[in-house]
Design an enzyme around this catalytic site. Structure first.
Site: not given
Ligand code: NAI
Length: 251
Positions: A139, A152
């Site tokens: 991130s 985080y």
């Molecule tokens: P999201 O919440 O849309 O998707 C994340 C997915 O991970 C969800 O389907 C959730 O059920 C799953 N998940 C969470 N904890 C879990 C666990 N313990 N075991 C199995 N599955 C789990 O999030 P998004 O935004 O797509 O994030 C994906 C990655 O990108 C994350 O690592 C996040 O930190 C990173 N990220 C996101 C940003 C944003 O602005 N959305 C910016 C920079 C990084």
């Protein structure tokens, strides 16, 4: 971009960036194991469209059993593992001192220890087959301090360092490891963080304004970069911390 013959495991596959990575990898010809704690571990429409090329594992990536299971499923269904995408993550919105110890552990275990578990079970497979690739989602919080990212931010800093550690440890095994560090992306995770902030509109406006490019990203823009990195065109890239952030960290 061609991923024919390659097998990928993608965590956090049910939503946001992970779901887009799964979609693009499948469209490029890869076979994929989607992993998520959500019972629909990958979007249902992708499961319907790719019944042979997509498998799913429901489990918590913070628990070692899940890594055992996705490794087993990938080998049983497809016989190899070329790409391990550690993308699942959680982002509670709090200052450091406001986190409970349990919350702190949940963030660290989901965002960081999960990568160790993936190494523990997938590295031996890649060593035996002669190589592979880890892509870990960092991130902008990996490299900058941001308000209300108490656990985080430190967890995403650790993502960079485990990525570099793996790149060095396994380079001679032809196993590469890179961190992809997005700026703010419009996903359910972000919408939840906005809601938790107490003033969702102000939260979203602040984030958009903070990116020199003048907006936040869409998941597909991030997933396209994961597609390039998974392709053979990216074969000299390892140990890299790759910002895809609309200029955020250039400021
Ligand atoms: P999201 O919440 O849309 O998707 C994340 C997915 O991970 C969800 O389907 C959730 O059920 C799953 N998940 C969470 N904890 C879990 C666990 N313990 N075991 C199995 N599955 C789990 O999030 P998004 O935004 O797509 O994030 C994906 C990655 O990108 C994350 O690592 C996040 O930190 C990173 N990220 C996101 C940003 C944003 O602005 N959305 C910016 C920079 C990084």
């Amino acid at each position: 971009m061609n991923l024919h013959g390659k097998v990928a495991i993608v965590t956090g596959a049910a939503s946001g960036i992970g779901a887009e990575i799964v979609r693009l990898y499948l469209d490029a010809g890869a076979r994929v194991v989607g992993v998520d704690r959500n019972p629909q571990a990958a979007p249902p429409e992708l499961q319907a469209k790719h019944p042979l090329a997509l498998r799913t594992v429901t489990g918590d990536v913070a628990v070692e059993q899940t890594a055992l299971e996705y490794t087993r499923v990938a080998l049983a269904a497809f016989g190899r593992i070329d790409i391990m995408v550690n993308n699942a993550g959680i982002a509670p919105v709090k200052q450091i001192h406001m986190h409970t110890p349990a919350e702190w552990d949940a963030v660290m275990n989901t965002n960081v220890k999960s990568i160790y578990f993936s190494a523990r079970h997938v590295v031996p497979v890649m060593q035996a087959q002669g190589g592979g690739l880890f892509l870990n989602t960092g991130s902008i919080s990996s490299v900058t301090g941001m308000p209300l990212q108490g656990a985080y931010g430190p967890s995403k800093g650790a993502v960079i360092q485990i990525t570099r550690q793996m790149a060095i440890e396994y380079a001679r095994d032809n196993i590469r490891s890179n961190a992809v560090c997005p700026g703010t992306v419009d996903t359910p995770l972000l919408q939840q963080a906005a809601a938790e902030s107490g003033d969702a509109d102000a939260f979203m406006k602040r984030l958009g304004d903070a990116h020199p490019i003048g907006r936040i990203a869409q998941s597909e823009e991030i997933a396209q970069f994961f597609l390039f990195l998974a392709s053979d065109n990216a074969r000299f890239i390892t140990g890299a911390v790759l910002m895809i952030d609309g200029g955020y960290t250039a400021q």
